[in-house]
Design a protein around this motif. Structure first.
Motif, mmCIF file in Angstrom:
data_model
loop_
_atom_site.group_PDB
_atom_site.id
_atom_site.type_symbol
_atom_site.label_atom_id
_atom_site.label_comp_id
_atom_site.label_asym_id
_atom_site.label_seq_id
_atom_site.Cartn_x
_atom_site.Cartn_y
_atom_site.Cartn_z
ATOM 1 N N MET A 118 45.303 32.084 40.306
ATOM 2 C CA MET A 118 44.500 32.643 39.166
ATOM 3 C C MET A 118 43.128 33.318 40.303
ATOM 4 O O MET A 118 43.036 33.059 40.839
ATOM 5 C CB MET A 118 44.337 32.688 37.955
ATOM 6 C CG MET A 118 43.521 33.131 36.622
ATOM 7 S SD MET A 118 43.645 35.456 36.411
ATOM 8 C CE MET A 118 44.393 34.050 35.390
ATOM 9 N N ASP A 119 43.335 35.063 40.212
ATOM 10 C CA ASP A 119 42.263 34.858 41.218
ATOM 11 C C ASP A 119 41.278 36.386 39.498
ATOM 12 O O ASP A 119 41.781 36.361 38.285
ATOM 13 C CB ASP A 119 41.646 35.929 41.893
ATOM 14 C CG ASP A 119 42.966 37.128 42.040
ATOM 15 O OD1 ASP A 119 43.542 38.064 40.813
ATOM 16 O OD2 ASP A 119 44.213 37.220 42.877
ATOM 17 N N ASP A 120 40.276 36.657 40.255
ATOM 18 C CA ASP A 120 39.174 37.208 39.112
ATOM 19 C C ASP A 120 39.894 39.041 39.166
ATOM 20 O O ASP A 120 39.060 40.023 39.356
ATOM 21 C CB ASP A 120 38.238 37.166 39.916
ATOM 22 C CG ASP A 120 37.421 38.167 38.104
ATOM 23 O OD1 ASP A 120 37.790 37.955 36.722
ATOM 24 O OD2 ASP A 120 35.748 37.741 37.515
ATOM 25 N N SER A 121 41.205 38.919 38.880
ATOM 26 C CA SER A 121 42.124 40.462 38.862
ATOM 27 C C SER A 121 42.773 40.886 37.990
ATOM 28 O O SER A 121 42.962 39.494 37.114
ATOM 29 C CB SER A 121 43.262 40.760 40.246
ATOM 30 O OG SER A 121 43.876 39.809 40.133
ATOM 31 N N GLU A 122 42.514 41.833 37.907
ATOM 32 C CA GLU A 122 43.726 42.425 36.237
ATOM 33 C C GLU A 122 44.930 42.189 36.330
ATOM 34 O O GLU A 122 45.863 41.421 35.753
ATOM 35 C CB GLU A 122 43.977 43.794 36.412
ATOM 36 C CG GLU A 122 42.132 44.422 35.430
ATOM 37 C CD GLU A 122 42.104 43.829 34.042
ATOM 38 O OE1 GLU A 122 42.914 43.345 33.241
ATOM 39 O OE2 GLU A 122 40.770 42.491 34.359
ATOM 40 N N PRO A 123 45.828 41.985 37.257
ATOM 41 C CA PRO A 123 46.792 41.263 37.969
ATOM 42 C C PRO A 123 47.616 39.954 37.592
ATOM 43 O O PRO A 123 48.396 39.511 36.594
ATOM 44 C CB PRO A 123 47.795 41.986 39.663
ATOM 45 C CG PRO A 123 47.192 43.249 39.483
ATOM 46 C CD PRO A 123 45.629 42.781 38.723
ATOM 47 N N ALA A 124 46.334 39.268 38.386
ATOM 48 C CA ALA A 124 46.501 38.303 37.600
ATOM 49 C C ALA A 124 46.087 38.073 35.976
ATOM 50 O O ALA A 124 47.136 36.930 35.484
ATOM 51 C CB ALA A 124 45.367 37.334 38.239
ATOM 52 N N ARG A 125 45.701 38.496 35.457
ATOM 53 C CA ARG A 125 45.321 38.446 34.292
ATOM 54 C C ARG A 125 46.481 38.515 33.329
ATOM 55 O O ARG A 125 47.028 37.904 32.010
ATOM 56 C CB ARG A 125 44.200 39.263 33.337
ATOM 57 C CG ARG A 125 41.939 38.694 33.337
ATOM 58 C CD ARG A 125 41.869 39.489 33.029
ATOM 59 N NE ARG A 125 40.430 38.931 33.280
ATOM 60 C CZ ARG A 125 39.955 38.444 34.635
ATOM 61 N NH1 ARG A 125 40.103 39.352 35.533
ATOM 62 N NH2 ARG A 125 38.238 37.846 34.241
ATOM 63 N N ALA A 126 47.425 40.253 33.967
ATOM 64 C CA ALA A 126 48.450 40.036 33.221
ATOM 65 C C ALA A 126 49.752 39.363 33.247
ATOM 66 O O ALA A 126 50.291 39.347 32.684
ATOM 67 C CB ALA A 126 49.360 41.467 33.447
ATOM 68 N N VAL A 169 61.180 27.270 43.375
ATOM 69 C CA VAL A 169 61.853 27.605 41.696
ATOM 70 C C VAL A 169 61.678 28.945 41.796
ATOM 71 O O VAL A 169 60.983 29.693 42.624
ATOM 72 C CB VAL A 169 60.256 26.861 41.214
ATOM 73 C CG1 VAL A 169 59.594 25.448 40.985
ATOM 74 C CG2 VAL A 169 58.639 27.390 41.078
ATOM 75 N N PRO A 170 61.915 29.764 40.636
ATOM 76 C CA PRO A 170 61.578 30.824 40.168
ATOM 77 C C PRO A 170 60.455 31.541 40.689
ATOM 78 O O PRO A 170 59.365 31.236 40.224
ATOM 79 C CB PRO A 170 61.957 31.293 39.215
ATOM 80 C CG PRO A 170 62.876 30.392 38.294
ATOM 81 C CD PRO A 170 62.789 28.597 39.457
ATOM 82 N N VAL A 171 60.286 32.382 40.928
ATOM 83 C CA VAL A 171 59.130 33.088 40.321
ATOM 84 C C VAL A 171 58.742 34.764 40.173
ATOM 85 O O VAL A 171 59.964 35.435 41.100
ATOM 86 C CB VAL A 171 58.788 33.272 42.398
ATOM 87 C CG1 VAL A 171 57.105 34.320 42.664
ATOM 88 C CG2 VAL A 171 58.207 32.490 42.881
ATOM 89 N N THR A 172 57.767 35.279 39.125
ATOM 90 C CA THR A 172 57.872 36.334 37.926
ATOM 91 C C THR A 172 56.341 37.191 38.834
ATOM 92 O O THR A 172 55.670 36.054 39.058
ATOM 93 C CB THR A 172 57.768 36.512 36.561
ATOM 94 O OG1 THR A 172 59.041 35.637 36.439
ATOM 95 C CG2 THR A 172 57.434 37.991 35.923
ATOM 96 N N ILE A 173 56.971 38.121 39.073
ATOM 97 C CA ILE A 173 55.551 39.053 39.355
ATOM 98 C C ILE A 173 55.309 40.069 38.696
ATOM 99 O O ILE A 173 56.412 40.995 38.723
ATOM 100 C CB ILE A 173 55.777 39.804 41.156
ATOM 101 C CG1 ILE A 173 56.324 38.597 42.696
ATOM 102 C CG2 ILE A 173 54.761 40.346 41.809
ATOM 103 C CD1 ILE A 173 55.158 37.553 42.592
ATOM 104 N N VAL A 174 54.281 39.984 38.741
ATOM 105 C CA VAL A 174 53.286 41.024 36.835
ATOM 106 C C VAL A 174 52.797 41.801 38.224
ATOM 107 O O VAL A 174 52.036 41.086 38.119
ATOM 108 C CB VAL A 174 52.783 40.869 35.989
ATOM 109 C CG1 VAL A 174 52.400 41.696 34.903
ATOM 110 C CG2 VAL A 174 53.790 39.201 35.515
ATOM 111 N N PRO A 175 53.429 42.942 37.802
ATOM 112 C CA PRO A 175 52.540 44.207 38.191
ATOM 113 C C PRO A 175 51.045 44.361 37.182
ATOM 114 O O PRO A 175 50.821 44.301 36.737
ATOM 115 C CB PRO A 175 52.845 45.643 38.114
ATOM 116 C CG PRO A 175 54.230 45.398 36.988
ATOM 117 C CD PRO A 175 54.636 43.808 36.865
#
Length: 137
Positions: free
Chosen positions: A9-17, A131-137
């Protein structure tokens, strides 16, 4: 069997998503949120790692309050940790040490010159994770 899901997590919208996605897709699993203090960006005076069990800590980033709020909206709690290191390597090391089963992360956090010079953290984590990684836009 309860899985452990790691959300960098950082302070970005993609991280919140990514956090919202993890809480929704893994409703019965443990979700841990980690923020990396990147030594390349922070310079040389670093600080020691801080881990909290979901309660505020004086050394944690301000957006951890938002993290707890997002989790509370779903009647969930999350473990939070602040670690030091180069972003991708620190995330991967934390995932190994915490016996994480899944990583869910935003597609991008940094932008502009910083992203071009340091590369894509999401890409590096995806390529090197065991491990599996899911990338969320």
């Amino acid at each position: 069997m309860t899985r452990r899901v790691l959300v960098p997590m950082d302070d970005s919208e993609p991280a919140r998503a990514a956090l919202e996605h993890a809480l929704s897709v893994f409703p019965n699993d443990e979700v841990a949120v980690v923020h990396v203090v990147d030594e390349l960006e922070a310079g040389y005076g670093g600080r020691p790692p801080v881990t909290t069990g979901g309660e505020a800590d004086a050394d944690e980033p301000d957006f951890f309050a938002d993290v707890r709020s997002i989790a509370a909206e779903r009647d969930r709690t999350v473990e939070t940790a602040v670690i030091e290191g180069t972003s991708a390597e620190a995330i991967l090391e934390h995932a190994r040490e915490a016996d994480v089963d899944q990583i869910v992360m935003g597609s991008e956090g940094r932008s502009g010159v910083s992203r071009m010079l340091l590369g894509s953290v999401a890409e590096a984590v995806t390529r090197q994770a065991s491990v599996p990684v899911t990338i969320v836009p």
